[in-house]
Design a protein around this motif. Sequence first.
Motif, PDB file in Angstrom:
ATOM      1  N   SER A 192      -2.194  15.338   7.715  1.00 56.36           N
ATOM      2  CA  SER A 192      -3.057  14.980   7.883  1.00 56.36           C
ATOM      3  C   SER A 192      -3.705  15.321   8.714  1.00 56.36           C
ATOM      4  CB  SER A 192      -2.685  13.364   7.544  1.00 56.36           C
ATOM      5  OG  SER A 192      -2.123  13.049   6.213  1.00 56.36           O
ATOM      6  N   PHE A 238      -7.093   8.635   3.446  1.00 55.06           N
ATOM      7  CA  PHE A 238      -5.760   9.343   3.670  1.00 55.06           C
ATOM      8  C   PHE A 238      -5.656   7.641   4.328  1.00 55.06           C
ATOM      9  CE2 PHE A 238      -4.810  13.629   3.390  1.00 55.06           C
ATOM     10  CZ  PHE A 238      -5.480  13.927   1.955  1.00 55.06           C
ATOM     11  N   PHE A 262       0.857   6.700   4.613  1.00 50.60           N
ATOM     12  CA  PHE A 262       0.192   7.911   5.054  1.00 50.60           C
ATOM     13  C   PHE A 262       1.348   7.599   6.669  1.00 50.60           C
ATOM     14  CE2 PHE A 262      -3.198   9.817   7.589  1.00 50.60           C
ATOM     15  CZ  PHE A 262      -2.768  10.135   8.956  1.00 50.60           C
ATOM     16  N   TYR A 271      -5.828   5.074   1.646  1.00 54.92           N
ATOM     17  CA  TYR A 271      -5.388   5.584  -0.024  1.00 54.92           C
ATOM     18  C   TYR A 271      -3.957   4.978   0.367  1.00 54.92           C
ATOM     19  CZ  TYR A 271      -3.456   8.118  -3.117  1.00 54.92           C
ATOM     20  OH  TYR A 271      -2.867   9.048  -4.580  1.00 54.92           O
ATOM     21  N   LEU A 274       1.763  10.891   1.600  1.00 51.03           N
ATOM     22  CA  LEU A 274       0.611  10.401   0.537  1.00 51.03           C
ATOM     23  C   LEU A 274       0.574  11.085  -0.395  1.00 51.03           C
ATOM     24  CD1 LEU A 274      -1.988  10.320   3.201  1.00 51.03           C
ATOM     25  CD2 LEU A 274      -0.845   8.441   2.005  1.00 51.03           C
TER      26      LEU A 274
END
Length: 306
Positions: free
Chosen positions: A203, A220, A228, A223, A232
């Motif tokens: 990420s 993210f 995280f 989400y 994910l």
Amino acid sequence: MSKRPIIIDTDPGIDDALAIAIALFSEELDVKLITTVAGNVSLENVTLNTLRLLHFFGKDVPVAKGAAEPLIVEFVDASNVHGKTGMEGYDFPEPKQELLLEEHAVNAMRRVIMESPEPVTLVPIATLTNIALLFAMYPEVKTNIREIVMMGGSATRGNKGVMSEFNIATDPEAAQMVFQCGLPIVMAGLDVGLKALVLPEDSEEIKKMNKTGDMAYHLFKRYRGGSFGTGLKMYDSCAIAYLLCPELFEVVETYVGVELHGTMTAGCTVVDLRGYLHKEPNAKVCMDIDGEKFRAWFKEAISKCN
Ligand code: RIB
Ligand code: CA
């Protein structure tokens, strides 16, 4: 080599958003149409999210709204995973309304499929209501469909019910109709979706790549498909990954049915790996994925976005 024509049926949805991005910016896929269906959130919201994404990506792909409800069961969304709007966490531009067709998704799919000079691949990454309606209303479309590559189902445990995956369980009757349609089917279910992970370091890397990466990073953070911190789950990108990099997957050809009446298992895909049901195979089921190679593929694909 000409691009492979595809139709994406979707319910954005944070993981849908990245799958759509990868497909739109791929040099191998020609996204002819995007159709929407109630799933992660309401039909209105998934359609607005799709139009926002296309404005954000600068891609003028036609969009058609589909089913607002499952065929039989009561509609239950996944806003607990994706947020109330379905794509919380990032301030998108306005929906590009001029891309929204008057046609219903099923009619638009029929037109695009029958007009295509080469067979079209259907890529449902949501509940299968639109696809089931398409086959029920216009069975002639099967003459110009190459295959169906779906995100959905599970050969083992579920993420909506004990044994049921969300896209299948949200409309089990539609899913059963699709698995019985007689066309080549690839099922990228939880068996691979749970291993298709974006880790925190990924990420951080994606965030710096481009505006799509920055957008993904912000989504993210909201989400809830995994976490995280530990990874994910890029469920829907597995369907696109199969189209673009099938070697990531271990695939078994077998019979898949959908349980419609189980008091505890309704909505699960019954993946008959050992032939107990004595039925002809009707799907290629993705049973495993190389997680490390998926991460590398995913980041490379995002780097090609804008
Ligand atoms: O089970 C995962 C699937 O349900 C994904 O398509 C996700 O977007 C949700 O629709
Ligand atoms: Ca989805």
